[in-house]
Write a protein that holds these residues in place. Structure first.
Motif, PDB file in Angstrom:
ATOM      1  N   THR A 166      -9.153   1.238  -0.811  1.00  0.00           N
ATOM      2  CA  THR A 166      -8.083   0.380  -0.296  1.00  0.00           C
ATOM      3  C   THR A 166      -8.630  -0.716   0.606  1.00  0.00           C
ATOM      4  O   THR A 166      -8.244  -1.885   0.495  1.00  0.00           O
ATOM      5  CB  THR A 166      -7.052   1.229   0.472  1.00  0.00           C
ATOM      6  N   GLU A 216      -7.189   7.376  -0.137  1.00  0.00           N
ATOM      7  CA  GLU A 216      -8.004   6.429  -0.896  1.00  0.00           C
ATOM      8  C   GLU A 216      -8.453   5.248  -0.041  1.00  0.00           C
ATOM      9  O   GLU A 216      -8.575   4.129  -0.535  1.00  0.00           O
ATOM     10  CB  GLU A 216      -7.197   5.918  -2.108  1.00  0.00           C
ATOM     11  N   TRP A 217      -8.704   5.496   1.239  1.00  0.00           N
ATOM     12  CA  TRP A 217      -8.975   4.382   2.132  1.00  0.00           C
ATOM     13  C   TRP A 217     -10.213   3.561   1.753  1.00  0.00           C
ATOM     14  O   TRP A 217     -10.166   2.326   1.823  1.00  0.00           O
ATOM     15  CB  TRP A 217      -9.079   4.850   3.581  1.00  0.00           C
ATOM     16  N   LEU A 276       0.844  -1.192   0.000  1.00  0.00           N
ATOM     17  CA  LEU A 276       0.000   0.000   0.000  1.00  0.00           C
ATOM     18  C   LEU A 276       0.881   1.244   0.000  1.00  0.00           C
ATOM     19  O   LEU A 276       1.898   1.293   0.691  1.00  0.00           O
ATOM     20  CB  LEU A 276      -0.912   0.025   1.231  1.00  0.00           C
ATOM     21  N   ASN A 278      -2.737   5.494  -0.814  1.00  0.00           N
ATOM     22  CA  ASN A 278      -3.768   4.476  -0.604  1.00  0.00           C
ATOM     23  C   ASN A 278      -4.377   4.582   0.789  1.00  0.00           C
ATOM     24  O   ASN A 278      -5.595   4.435   0.960  1.00  0.00           O
ATOM     25  CB  ASN A 278      -3.181   3.075  -0.756  1.00  0.00           C
TER      26      ASN A 278
END
Length: 306
Positions: free
Chosen positions: A265, A261-262, A253, A257
């Protein structure tokens, strides 16, 4: 200690600046009298100078950053602390701790005072990130990797004195082995979903990996927003090959990420879990129900995902 170019009268006395010396130096422009017992020099740090002109000291996460502590990425303003009078004159301007305001005697708060104020400013995940960083610095000092620690584990724990129970509970969830704030963030978030997460698991050929979910899902995380692409690409490829040869599933990751962009992810992680890629072959069970999968793992819920 960094010299911010802003001093109290007491600090100048400790430098053997007498009252007559100070009056003469003020007339010559060597020092500027800011207010009360505060003085500055022409090359004073702008942030520190702005703080003292607001009758405050650099504290909370701003001070912790000066000590090298890993901070949550959402922290983007200067945090100040004021004494009792300053808080009465300017309510809402300053960070507070769980207790009465303390005297301001220097422009930069000591780490313990700064942490006490951060406990009231940060959310639960942010508190865990900061305390993990402090505890890891102490661990590295004891291992000979750092010259000095910022706070001992006992001092970190004592900073929670007087805090509400839900804040104190964050200390019990800390892990000194966490090598970065992004690692802490992922650990906290995945455990809150009921997943079994091992910190700094040792894997032959790979060394210690950031996190291991279940038996064989390895998660490795960038701690910084920027890194050198060629080196990381080659190393990632090598680590993928080693993991595959050992029957492990590796999920690297990036900082982006985790921080920005959780939602996407965590979907990748949960897809791997639903597919049973975190389980050893004899235990592998494909599932489309993450709730059932999490229940099977039977891990206590951690700090909530903010």
């Amino acid at each position: 200690m960094h010299d911010f170019g802003v001093y109290t009268r007491q600090e100048l006395r400790s430098r053997d600046v007498t009252d007559s010396d100070l009056r003469r130096e003020v007339r010559r422009g060597v020092y500027t009298h800011e207010h009360n017992n505060w003085y500055s020099i022409p090359s004073a740090d702008p942030t520190a100078l702005a703080a003292v002109r607001k009758h405050g000291a650099l504290s909370c996460v701003t001070a912790l950053e000066h000590y090298g502590v890993w901070l949550p990425p959402q922290v983007d303003k200067v945090h100040l602390r004021g004494n009792s009078q300053a808080n009465r004159d300017h309510p809402g301007r300053y960070c507070r701790h769980f207790g009465r305001p303390l005297p301001v005697t220097t422009i930069l708060d000591d780490p313990h005072t700064a942490l006490r104020h951060a406990l009231r400013c940060l959310d639960l995940e942010g508190i865990t990130v900061v305390c993990d960083s402090l505890l890891n610095m102490s661990l590295r000092m004891r291992s000979g990797l750092l010259v000095a620690e910022v706070l001992t584990p006992g001092e970190v724990e004592s900073a929670f004195d007087g805090a509400p129970e839900h804040i104190v509970a964050c200390f019990n969830r800390c892990d000194e082995r966490a090598a970065s704030g992004t690692e802490t963030m992922v650990r906290v978030r995945l455990r809150s979903l009921g997943l079994k997460v091992e910190v700094q698991a040792y894997v032959p050929g790979l060394g210690h990996v950031d996190l291991k979910v279940g038996d064989r899902l390895l998660i490795e995380i960038d701690s910084k927003a920027h890194h050198t692409g060629v080196h990381n690409y080659d190393e990632d490829h090598r680590r993928d090959q080693v993991a595959t040869s050992l029957g492990l599933h590796r999920l690297p990751l990036t900082y982006k990420n985790v921080v920005y962009e959780w939602p996407a992810t965590v979907d990748k992680v949960l897809d791997a879990v639903r597919g049973g890629h975190h389980l050893a072959p004899r235990r592998r069970k494909v599932s489309t129900d993450i709730t059932a999968e999490a229940s099977e793992l039977d891990y206590p819920v951690d700090c909530p995902d903010p």
